[in-house]
Design an enzyme around this catalytic site. Structure first.
Site, short mmCIF file in Angstrom:
data_model
loop_
_atom_site.label_atom_id
_atom_site.label_comp_id
_atom_site.label_asym_id
_atom_site.label_seq_id
_atom_site.Cartn_x
_atom_site.Cartn_y
_atom_site.Cartn_z
CB SER A 172 -15.37 -2.87 -62.61
OG SER A 172 -14.86 -2.24 -61.39
CG ASP A 217 -11.35 -8.67 -61.57
OD1 ASP A 217 -12.49 -9.47 -61.65
OD2 ASP A 217 -11.30 -7.67 -60.66
CG HIS A 248 -14.91 -6.94 -59.50
ND1 HIS A 248 -13.61 -6.65 -60.16
CD2 HIS A 248 -15.74 -5.91 -59.47
CE1 HIS A 248 -13.80 -5.18 -60.61
NE2 HIS A 248 -14.74 -4.61 -60.14
#
Length: 737
Positions: A650, A219, A83
């Protein structure tokens, strides 16, 4: 009274347990190192953060503008989240080459894809400059004067730190303006896409599973940092070469067990752990529900058009993901704040703080009005919060035609000068030409018409009448409240609705054209009214800023033995804890890891969020996991740790006690969405993708052996100090000295 103090300090002690805290690497040796050793750290403090020698900090980058990445090879290979790389992946995707749906894998350097504007920021050093900044301040200054002086001093410090180096620098404020640190960076501007799994792996579970455990999402994505032939930062060129980082992370195949030490280094974006009860109440009652309401409407409009047309789905994929992520986050945060009684806990702290203040005349002089000023400021804030969020979310981040028009106000202002600077105009034209190209590459006019109609209607119906531009109210009345008609008229007449017209305007810019453009004039009037409204908050801003600064200073003075950590502010931090399960509710237990079996159990061919690629199913059925399976033969996918993270983390590496990579963080858990405001040690967990799943997808699914061969793999059951690299030669996998 004494009992109250004891209870208060017991409460605060629970806040400072090892798993909580986003710590500055510079201070690890003094504040945390002994505790980290007890938890299982095997490295020295110098191996974590060093200026003179390579250390873990040299393998951690700020990826783009809002994520973290880590160097995982001696050839500049970067690992981050899918992402985080989503915008870059989307930018290269077309109907013919749908990398979002199919994935992308460069099998050699020549196949790697450049990404204009994408950067990798390496931390060079941190320096405490608190004394120097505070020397220039005094208690007689207003907060506005104080901030102006801080800005002046910061610019001087930054200039000194970067002169003749090519570095960037930032002086950041900590503890609400009570401490200041200098951060010096080296920024690399040639970052190329190397690999990404299909979205059916990289976004498996999508919106449904977002912020939830158990997760089964691969991810991750891969990029490479390039330098000029001299090893220095350079813009994209065919002559550039892969970067040689000072340190890269060795990759562990051993995995982890329950209770194992885990730490994360990265760039957490923003927390507000010292927020008062009045701020919590404003979030619960007004701010969060408003953001959720507006973003929910945007998502409904985009989703319908994306489902109807694959080309629109590709164009809007990154935009939709950006809106959706924090739409769900604010739903979860409100729920968590209420469920965990954060408001009540904050009130207890404030009551005890006031008792401590009242017990001493000197403290009364300094801190006596702190809480009353904060309360008064929030009362004023409450009167203007709706207009603030509807302006930000409906006007500035609503329809893209408005955003594009707003970006031309600088040019409009220069054109309106008595003696416009042609040099400035040319520079703005060049920048705007690039932004126009990016804008229309991922744009669908029918979708934007719907967004403009809906966003203007929400603004009109929800912002107090006196806080809206009078000309806007008149426009709505003239069109008899028909917002579809209003939006249609704007798109029919505005140059910003048509790429050719905008380009033609930039060839011969004219203030007269801008002043007649409906999107531009609406944008200008909205901005002017917003600024007028914000001026009414000047006194409240002064009280709140001063109040928060003194409140945090008072808390630290009240607890001299406590180890305080600052709020996140997009600077490098380290957090540490354990790999651990949790109990989210009565009679409910969540294990600390998930496996590929769970992917198969969630499969739903009729739901795009849970489609499983045929090749992944075949590998699962054959149990063809290579050397990446657990000892019991299962393929791990994700795991939990008690580390303390937030947005910006992230892509951060999860590192074991020996400095080896075991995973990368990508999410938090739903039960602790209030974590940016109040850490909940029993519930708060970091969700990370297991590095073995990453390797499995790269190797067995994608067949990208070239990537695997770059890595420093630490085989199962082997000591970390000396291992065998992919070329068969012994390597030292600890940070180089």
């Amino acid at each position: 009274m004494k009992k109250l103090f004891v209870l208060f300090f017991v409460f605060l002690a629970t806040l400072g347990r090892a798993d909580e805290g986003m710590w500055l690497p510079l201070l690890i040796d003094r504040l945390n190192y002994v505790d980290m050793q007890k938890e299982g750290l095997k490295l020295t403090a110098e191996e974590i953060y060093s200026i003179n020698h390579s250390s873990l900090k040299d393998a951690i980058i700020q990826f783009g503008n809002g994520c973290t990445g880590e160097m995982i090879s001696s050839q500049g290979l970067v690992l981050t989240n899918h992402h985080c790389g989503y915008g870059a992946i989307q930018s290269h995707s077309t109907i013919e080459h749908d990398y979002l749906a199919d994935g992308f894998w460069a099998m050699n350097l020549k196949e790697e894809l450049p990404n204009e504007g994408l950067t990798a920021r390496f931390l060079v050093r941190i320096e405490d400059v608190t004394a120097r900044v505070l020397e220039g301040l005094n208690d007689q200054m207003t907060e506005r004067e104080r901030n102006a002086k801080i800005s002046e001093l910061s610019k001087a410090i930054q200039s000194e730190a970067t002169q003749g180096t090519g570095y960037d620098a930032r002086v950041a404020s900590f503890f609400n303006g009570n401490e200041f640190y200098l951060f010096v960076y080296e920024v690399f501007r040639d970052v190329r896409l190397v690999g990404a799994p299909p979205s059916s792996i990289g976004k498996f579970g999508a919106d449904t599973d977002n912020w939830l455990w158990p997760r089964h999402t691969g991810d991750f994505s891969l990029f490479r940092v390039y330098t000029g032939p001299d090893g220095k930062p350079a813009s994209f060129s065919d002559e550039n070469i892969p970067m040689k980082p000072r340190h890269h992370l060795p990759v562990s195949l051993d995995g982890y067990e329950k209770g194992d030490f885990a730490m994360i280094m990265g760039y957490p974006g923003s927390t507000d752990r010292y927020l008062t009860s009045w701020g919590v109440n404003l979030a619960i009652e007004i701010s969060n529900p408003t953001i959720v309401k507006i973003r929910g409407k945007k998502l409904d409009i985009m989703r319908k058009d994306m489902d109807a047309n694959r080309e629109v789905a590709i164009k809007y994929a990154s935009k939709y993901a950006g809106v959706s992520n924090y739409w769900k986050y604010f739903i979860g945060q409100t729920r968590g704040l209420k469920r965990l009684k954060v408001l009540e806990d904050k009130q207890k702290i404030e009551n005890e703080f006031q008792v401590w203040v009242n017990a001493d005349p000197v403290r009364m002089e300094k801190y006596g009005k702190v809480l009353s000023d904060i309360e008064a400021a929030y009362k004023t804030y409450g009167e203007y919060t709706l207009q603030r969020w509807y302006f930000i979310e409906s006007v500035m981040r609503g329809a893209e035609v408005m955003t594009l028009a707003q970006s031309f106000t600088g040019l409009g202002n220069e054109l309106g000068e008595k003696a416009p600077s042609q040099e400035k105009i040319d520079r703005m034209k060049q920048a705007l030409t690039k932004s126009v190209e990016r804008h229309f590459k991922n744009y669908n006019r029918p979708t934007d018409v719907k967004l403009l109609s809906a966003m203007l209607q929400m603004y009109y119906e929800n912002v107090p009448v006196q806080q809206q531009p009078e000309a806007f109210r008149q426009m709505v009345a003239k069109n008899k409240g028909d917002f579809n008609r209003i939006a249609g008229n704007i798109f029919a007449r505005s140059i910003f609705a048509d790429e050719a017209k905008v380009r033609a305007f930039l060839e011969k810019p004219s203030l007269k054209v801008l002043k007649k453009d409906p999107a531009y004039t609406l944008s200008v009037m909205m901005v002017e009214k917003y600024r007028e409204n914000q001026k009414n908050l000047d006194a409240a801003n002064e009280m709140l800023e001063r109040g928060n600064r003194l409140f945090v200073a008072g808390l630290r003075e009240m607890q001299p033995e406590r180890k305080f950590y600052p709020n996140a502010n997009s600077t490098m931090r380290l957090t540490y804890g354990k790999v651990l399960d949790y109990y989210p509710a009565d009679a409910v237990h969540y294990n600390y890891f998930t496996t590929l079996k769970g992917v198969m159990e969630k499969e739903d061919p009729d739901n795009w969020e849970f489609v499983v690629p045929a090749k992944l199913k075949a590998l699962y059925e054959k149990k063809d996991f290579g050397p990446y399976a657990m000892d019991n033969g299962q393929m791990p996918v994700a795991f939990l740790s008690t580390t303390d993270i937030t947005g910006g983390n992230s892509g951060s590496p999860v590192i074991n006690g020996k400095g080896e990579l075991i995973g990368l963080a990508f999410d938090g858990n739903w039960e602790a969405m209030s974590g940016d405001i109040a850490f909940e040690p029993e519930l708060q967990r970091t969700i990370s993708v297991d590095i073995r799943y990453v390797l499995f997808i790269i190797d067995k699914y994608a067949g990208a052996k070239n990537i695997i061969n770059e890595l420093t793999l630490v085989p199962k059951g082997r000591k970390a100090e000396k291992e065998i690299s992919s070329d068969g030669m012994p390597v030292d996998v600890r940070p180089e000295n």
